[in-house]
Write a protein that holds these residues in place. Structure first.
Motif, short mmCIF file in Angstrom:
data_model
loop_
_atom_site.label_atom_id
_atom_site.label_comp_id
_atom_site.label_asym_id
_atom_site.label_seq_id
_atom_site.Cartn_x
_atom_site.Cartn_y
_atom_site.Cartn_z
N LEU A 96 22.74 59.12 95.97
CA LEU A 96 20.83 59.03 95.74
C LEU A 96 20.26 59.73 97.06
O LEU A 96 18.86 60.17 97.04
N VAL A 114 15.86 55.70 100.51
CA VAL A 114 17.11 54.20 100.29
C VAL A 114 16.98 53.58 102.11
O VAL A 114 16.99 54.03 102.99
N MET A 126 16.27 51.27 96.72
CA MET A 126 15.97 52.40 96.44
C MET A 126 14.51 52.68 95.55
O MET A 126 13.82 52.15 94.78
N ILE A 153 22.28 55.84 88.59
CA ILE A 153 23.15 55.11 89.55
C ILE A 153 24.25 54.83 88.65
O ILE A 153 25.54 54.61 88.99
#
Length: 346
Positions: A96, A114, A126, A153
């Motif tokens: 991420l 994040v 996010m 993800i």
């Protein structure tokens, strides 16, 4: 300011539009795009055209969940090298963070972060922000973008971690079943931000495809070719020239058109950094010529000429003499000798 994004943003668009009973070419023409724009994933197209295209297609087809469907069809493969570094990261948290760092290569107006939730330390968001003043909201594009985050993800951890909530800053526009199929979690509409929420503990989740060597290779490639998102205007122009040199579009008028500014504005902004457009192109050609001449299995001169944006070898010969005061053969000999000396010293 007109933001240019990779044509890969529209991966799978034409097929999906046809499946919804509309002519993708006609709709593209209405937003000033053509099939040629999409012929190469690395072509640069106006972001506003992408936004308007998705909205217009959803309207004309009556497919209110067009953006959601496109996100499912695209996955993260269209992100190219960015997808590679995400898949081979060590943990979901690292993946991420890398997405926040490198997304500018695909779309410089997107800012990802994040964000920890002060009242819920076991959760993080996010977040996604489009940093372009006066840009239309484009809920279809926003739903697609959030869908891509979710797909990312799910892909990198092979479905072992799922989002807990997707937050959308607009009202529901598609059927609930489509949101559920794309996001695989609940949705919060009319939210204060656009975000995908996951468990904080998931950030430490090891990724099954982690490969340090491939990961480092992809990182080195991105850093070498794209540098920093805060780069100066001259560096932006250089990167665009490198990507388009062989296309024959590296003239000031063509380049200005691609950047949606006037040729005068292009040169004025370069002049502010002490640069002249023709000199920038020349410098890039000189460096690429040296790179292309040095290998033992050097390419034919006509192919080198075309890769540098020339139409014939004679023009390449003249440029070589102007830059290095020697012929192409003499330059190749010099470069080969330099490489031999370096190898011997090592």
């Amino acid at each position: 300011m007109t933001v240019l994004v990779r044509a890969a943003s529209l991966w799978g668009y034409a097929t999906l539009a046809q499946a919804q009973g509309v002519d993708p070419v006609k709709i593209m023409q209405r937003v000033r795009l053509t099939p040629q724009h999409l012929s190469d994933d690395d072509n640069l197209i106006p972001f506003v055209s992408v936004i308007n295209l998705l909205e217009q297609t959803a309207h004309d087809s009556g497919c209110r969940d067009f953006g959601l469907r496109l996100a499912q069809a695209q996955g993260i493969g269209f992100l190219g090298q960015i997808a590679l570094i995400l898949q081979h990261a060590s943990t979901l948290g690292e993946a991420l963070q890398l997405a926040t760092r490198y997304i500018f290569i695909h779309n410089p107006s997107i800012h990802l972060a994040v964000v920890a939730l002060p009242d819920s330390p076991d959760l993080v968001d996010m977040t996604l922000v489009l940093n372009v003043p006066n840009l239309p909201v484009g809920p279809q594009n926003l739903e697609r973008a959030l869908g891509i985050i979710v797909q990312g993800i799910l892909t990198v951890n092979q479905d072992t971690v799922h989002p807990q909530l997707v937050r959308l800053p607009h009202a529901q526009i598609g059927p609930k079943s489509s949101y559920a199929a794309t996001y695989q979690c609940d949705c919060e509409f009319n939210s204060s931000v656009a975000a995908v929420r996951i468990a904080t503990a998931a950030l430490k989740q090891p990724l099954p495809d982690h490969n340090p060597r491939l990961h480092q290779f992809a990182l080195s490639y991105l850093d070498r070719h794209f540098g920093n998102p805060t780069q100066r205007f001259g560096d932006q122009v250089r990167n665009l020239i490198r990507r388009l040199l062989s296309s024959g579009l590296c003239h000031q008028v063509s380049m200005a058109k691609l950047m949606s500014i006037s040729p005068r504005t292009l040169q004025r902004r370069l002049s502010a950094e002490g640069l002249i457009f023709e000199d920038v192109v020349d410098d890039i050609r000189k460096k690429q010529l040296c790179e292309l001449l040095t290998p033992d299995d050097a390419l034919p001169l006509i192919q080198i000429a075309l890769m540098l944006g020339y139409t014939d070898v004679s023009t390449l010969h003249r440029s070589c003499r102007r830059w290095f005061n020697c012929t192409l053969g003499e330059l190749r000999h010099r470069l080969t000798q330099v490489n031999s000396d370096i190898t011997a010293s090592n």
